[in-house]
Design an enzyme around this catalytic site. Structure first.
Site, PDB file in Angstrom:
ATOM      1  N   MET A   1       1.030  -1.247   0.362  1.00  0.00           N
ATOM      2  CA  MET A   1      -0.144  -0.003   0.162  1.00  0.00           C
ATOM      3  C   MET A   1       0.864   1.058  -0.061  1.00  0.00           C
ATOM      4  O   MET A   1       0.519   2.430   0.344  1.00  0.00           O
ATOM      5  CB  MET A   1      -1.068  -0.043   1.112  1.00  0.00           C
ATOM      6  CG  MET A   1      -1.947  -1.105   1.131  1.00  0.00           C
ATOM      7  SD  MET A   1      -3.397  -0.852   1.776  1.00  0.00           S
ATOM      8  CE  MET A   1      -2.876  -0.519   3.782  1.00  0.00           C
TER       9      MET A   1
ATOM     10  N   GLU B   1      11.818  -0.126   5.067  1.00  0.00           N
ATOM     11  CA  GLU B   1      12.773  -1.080   4.921  1.00  0.00           C
ATOM     12  C   GLU B   1      12.166  -2.606   5.018  1.00  0.00           C
ATOM     13  O   GLU B   1      12.890  -3.656   4.522  1.00  0.00           O
ATOM     14  CB  GLU B   1      13.842  -0.982   6.111  1.00  0.00           C
ATOM     15  CG  GLU B   1      15.122  -0.161   5.563  1.00  0.00           C
ATOM     16  CD  GLU B   1      15.795  -0.686   4.519  1.00  0.00           C
ATOM     17  OE1 GLU B   1      16.261  -1.869   4.360  1.00  0.00           O
ATOM     18  OE2 GLU B   1      15.831  -0.016   3.377  1.00  0.00           O
TER      19      GLU B   1
ATOM     20  N   HIS C   1       9.465  -3.421   3.685  1.00  0.00           N
ATOM     21  CA  HIS C   1       8.952  -3.742   2.069  1.00  0.00           C
ATOM     22  C   HIS C   1      10.178  -3.915   1.282  1.00  0.00           C
ATOM     23  O   HIS C   1      10.105  -4.869   0.671  1.00  0.00           O
ATOM     24  CB  HIS C   1       8.195  -2.374   1.559  1.00  0.00           C
ATOM     25  CG  HIS C   1       6.854  -1.897   2.374  1.00  0.00           C
ATOM     26  ND1 HIS C   1       6.942  -0.913   2.981  1.00  0.00           N
ATOM     27  CD2 HIS C   1       5.688  -2.763   2.334  1.00  0.00           C
ATOM     28  CE1 HIS C   1       5.691  -0.605   3.390  1.00  0.00           C
ATOM     29  NE2 HIS C   1       5.090  -1.860   3.251  1.00  0.00           N
TER      30      HIS C   1
HETATM   31  P1  AMP Z   1       1.551  -2.763   3.463  1.00  0.00           P
HETATM   32  O1  AMP Z   1       1.951  -1.939   2.454  1.00  0.00           O
HETATM   33  O2  AMP Z   1       1.346  -2.445   4.840  1.00  0.00           O
HETATM   34  O3  AMP Z   1       0.052  -3.474   2.791  1.00  0.00           O
HETATM   35  O4  AMP Z   1       2.835  -4.270   3.492  1.00  0.00           O
HETATM   36  C1  AMP Z   1       2.901  -4.659   2.274  1.00  0.00           C
HETATM   37  C2  AMP Z   1       3.749  -5.836   2.412  1.00  0.00           C
HETATM   38  O5  AMP Z   1       4.937  -5.609   3.065  1.00  0.00           O
HETATM   39  C3  AMP Z   1       2.732  -6.999   3.064  1.00  0.00           C
HETATM   40  O6  AMP Z   1       3.167  -8.330   2.891  1.00  0.00           O
HETATM   41  C4  AMP Z   1       3.272  -6.748   4.620  1.00  0.00           C
HETATM   42  O7  AMP Z   1       3.171  -7.833   5.454  1.00  0.00           O
HETATM   43  C5  AMP Z   1       5.089  -6.560   4.484  1.00  0.00           C
HETATM   44  N1  AMP Z   1       5.588  -5.662   5.709  1.00  0.00           N
HETATM   45  C6  AMP Z   1       5.009  -4.423   6.182  1.00  0.00           C
HETATM   46  N2  AMP Z   1       5.807  -4.313   7.189  1.00  0.00           N
HETATM   47  C7  AMP Z   1       6.990  -5.227   7.136  1.00  0.00           C
HETATM   48  C8  AMP Z   1       7.747  -5.499   8.124  1.00  0.00           C
HETATM   49  N3  AMP Z   1       8.151  -4.931   9.140  1.00  0.00           N
HETATM   50  N4  AMP Z   1       8.747  -6.742   7.841  1.00  0.00           N
HETATM   51  C9  AMP Z   1       8.370  -7.580   6.843  1.00  0.00           C
HETATM   52  N5  AMP Z   1       7.493  -7.409   6.035  1.00  0.00           N
HETATM   53  C10 AMP Z   1       6.754  -6.069   6.296  1.00  0.00           C
END
Ligand code: AMP
Length: 451
Positions: free
Chosen positions: A188, A193, A195
């Site tokens: 999103m 880091e 991501h």
């Molecule tokens: P989001 O943008 O929050 O929808 O996250 C996109 C992807 O990045 C999802 O698969 C999340 O689980 C992953 N993600 C977000 N934060 C972290 C983190 N701290 N460590 C590992 N993966 C993450």
């Protein structure tokens, strides 16, 4: 009849195409290796060496410590198709003694197709124009010596930014035809880091990497933070560029949900407890958008963070049930130096709440450490974790704190001793207005390190 005579029904001979070739060597008699290669190329049917630049001396770029290079460029004319010429160049490199070695490692001969007529090609083993051509003075200078207008050679933008499903699918299908495997990281945006760790994993495991940046309205409830969710697009694209993303898909809402879009995907038990209970409808939005993205990108592997462990369980079920392509890769949680799991929502925290938020990894750590010291009662472990959260005044609520089975996230019975196949999961709110923080830890792994 002379052997070169052409009967009326024969296809016309292909028109020769101008090719610019990069030349390099840093092992053995470098000039002799380059000269011998050009001589050999000139004797290949369908290849003519038209002009060769003077050779220059250059420092190695990347790779292990190694000696200086001799570099140059050549203008060829060829009737070969690009991959046939590539095969000839590889054979010429092997004949000069080149053996497989580390990326950017020392080599007796390096022959790169820099341009091939006016063509653009993006396949597993051949990309033209050469994507790093413009950045390398040891390529640019010899080309200029041949009178080439280097600035007129198109640059392949990385990442390519597109906003329609059709453009993504077209790129994806072209890469597949070119033999490339595709890694996909849906996000999103507000990239950090965490991501980047997913993107780097995709980069290491796949030939091409697609990242989607889309704040999905379907997974937000009416009272949630859809409007204020951070959208720093240019910083996101810079992070994509730094981490080698090939294509960024940044669709407007209308491209993802065009007029008349009505389908919803409801996932079963995986979506009901914890996040599903705290955010009704959330996983319907997640499953619907991911299924659509998955069908657009057609990935060989897609990458998700274990930070959202329940999301991974939901998507694993979705993938199995709908036969969505490829492999789902679950990546470890990336944490700040003080232990807080990275999240795009951490920016909402005031400095005081940010400090207090360390109670979340501390709570998980307390449970995992106690388990290592022989505490195996589910409720006792939860009590230890809960005490860490309750000790922080700015922790304004705990939506859930549970021990469940790893992967499927089935409830852990109270009378079953907690073993290493369990996971502890938490969602807690900090500050006012509240920021929800999610985290989890396995009893198999080292406890999160909290600073
Ligand atoms: P989001 O943008 O929050 O929808 O996250 C996109 C992807 O990045 C999802 O698969 C999340 O689980 C992953 N993600 C977000 N934060 C972290 C983190 N701290 N460590 C590992 N993966 C993450």
């Amino acid at each position: 009849m002379p052997t070169n005579a052409r009967a009326d029904h024969d296809p016309p001979a292909p028109e020769p195409v101008e090719v610019l070739l990069g030349l390099g060597s840093n092992l053995g008699d470098r000039d002799a290796a380059i000269a011998a290669a050009l001589d050999a190329l000139g004797r290949v049917p369908g290849v003519e060496v038209v002009e060769v630049s003077p050779l220059l001396e250059s420092e190695p770029v990347g790779g292990p410590p190694q000696s200086k290079y001799r570099n140059g460029a050549a203008r060829l004319r060829t009737t070969l198709v690009p991959h046939a010429l590539l095969a000839v160049l590889k054979a010429t490199e092997r004949a000069a003694g080149r053996v497989p070695g580390p990326r950017n490692g020392p080599r007796p001969l390096d022959l790169d197709i820099l341009t091939f007529g006016g063509r653009t090609l993006d396949t597993r083993d051949l990309v033209v124009p050469h994507p790093r051509l413009h950045e390398r003075s040891f390529v640019v200078e010899p080309l200029r010596a041949l009178g080439v207008d280097v600035d007129a050679i198109p640059r392949i933008a990385r990442p390519r930014v597109v906003d329609t499903p059709a453009a993504v699918q077209e790129a994806s299908l072209a890469w597949r035809r070119g033999g490339c495997s595709i890694g996909f990281v849906p996000t999103m945006g507000a990239l950090h880091e965490g991501h980047a760790s997913l993107i780097r994993r995709a980069r290491a495991e796949c030939d091409r990497v697609v990242v989607s940046i889309f704040v999905n309205p379907l997974q937000f409830a009416a009272h949630e933070d859809l409007d204020k969710y951070p959208r720093p697009l240019s910083a996101d694209l810079e992070l994509c560029e730094r981490n080698g993303v090939d294509l960024a898909f940044v669709p407007p809402v209308e491209a993802m949900y065009p007029a008349g879009f009505a389908s919803r995907i409801a996932v079963g038990a995986e979506a009901e407890a914890m996040e599903g209970a705290a955010r009704p409808g959330h996983f319907i939005g997640v499953a619907t958008v991911v299924a659509r993205l998955w069908s657009i990108v057609l990935p060989d592997r897609s990458y998700y963070g274990r930070k959202d462990a329940q999301q991974v369980a939901v998507l694993r079920r979705l993938q199995q049930d709908l036969c969505l392509s490829g492999e789902l890769v679950e990546c470890p949680i990336d944490r700040e130096a003080d232990g807080l799991a990275r999240s795009s929502r951490n920016v909402y925290l005031s400095p005081e709440d940010r400090t207090a938020a360390r109670a979340v990894p501390r709570a998980l750590s307390a449970a995992v450490r106690a388990h290592r010291n022989g505490v195996h009662g589910r409720d006792e472990l939860l009590g230890l974790a809960r005490a860490e959260l309750d000790a922080e005044a700015s922790c304004t609520g705990v939506d859930y704190l549970e021990i469940r089975t790893d992967l499927e996230l089935a409830p852990w019975p109270g009378d079953r001793p907690v073993d290493s196949s369990a996971r502890i999961l938490v969602a807690a709110r900090f500050g006012d207005p509240a920021t929800r923080l999610l985290d989890n830890a396995s009893f198999r792994d080292e406890p999160p390190v909290v600073g």
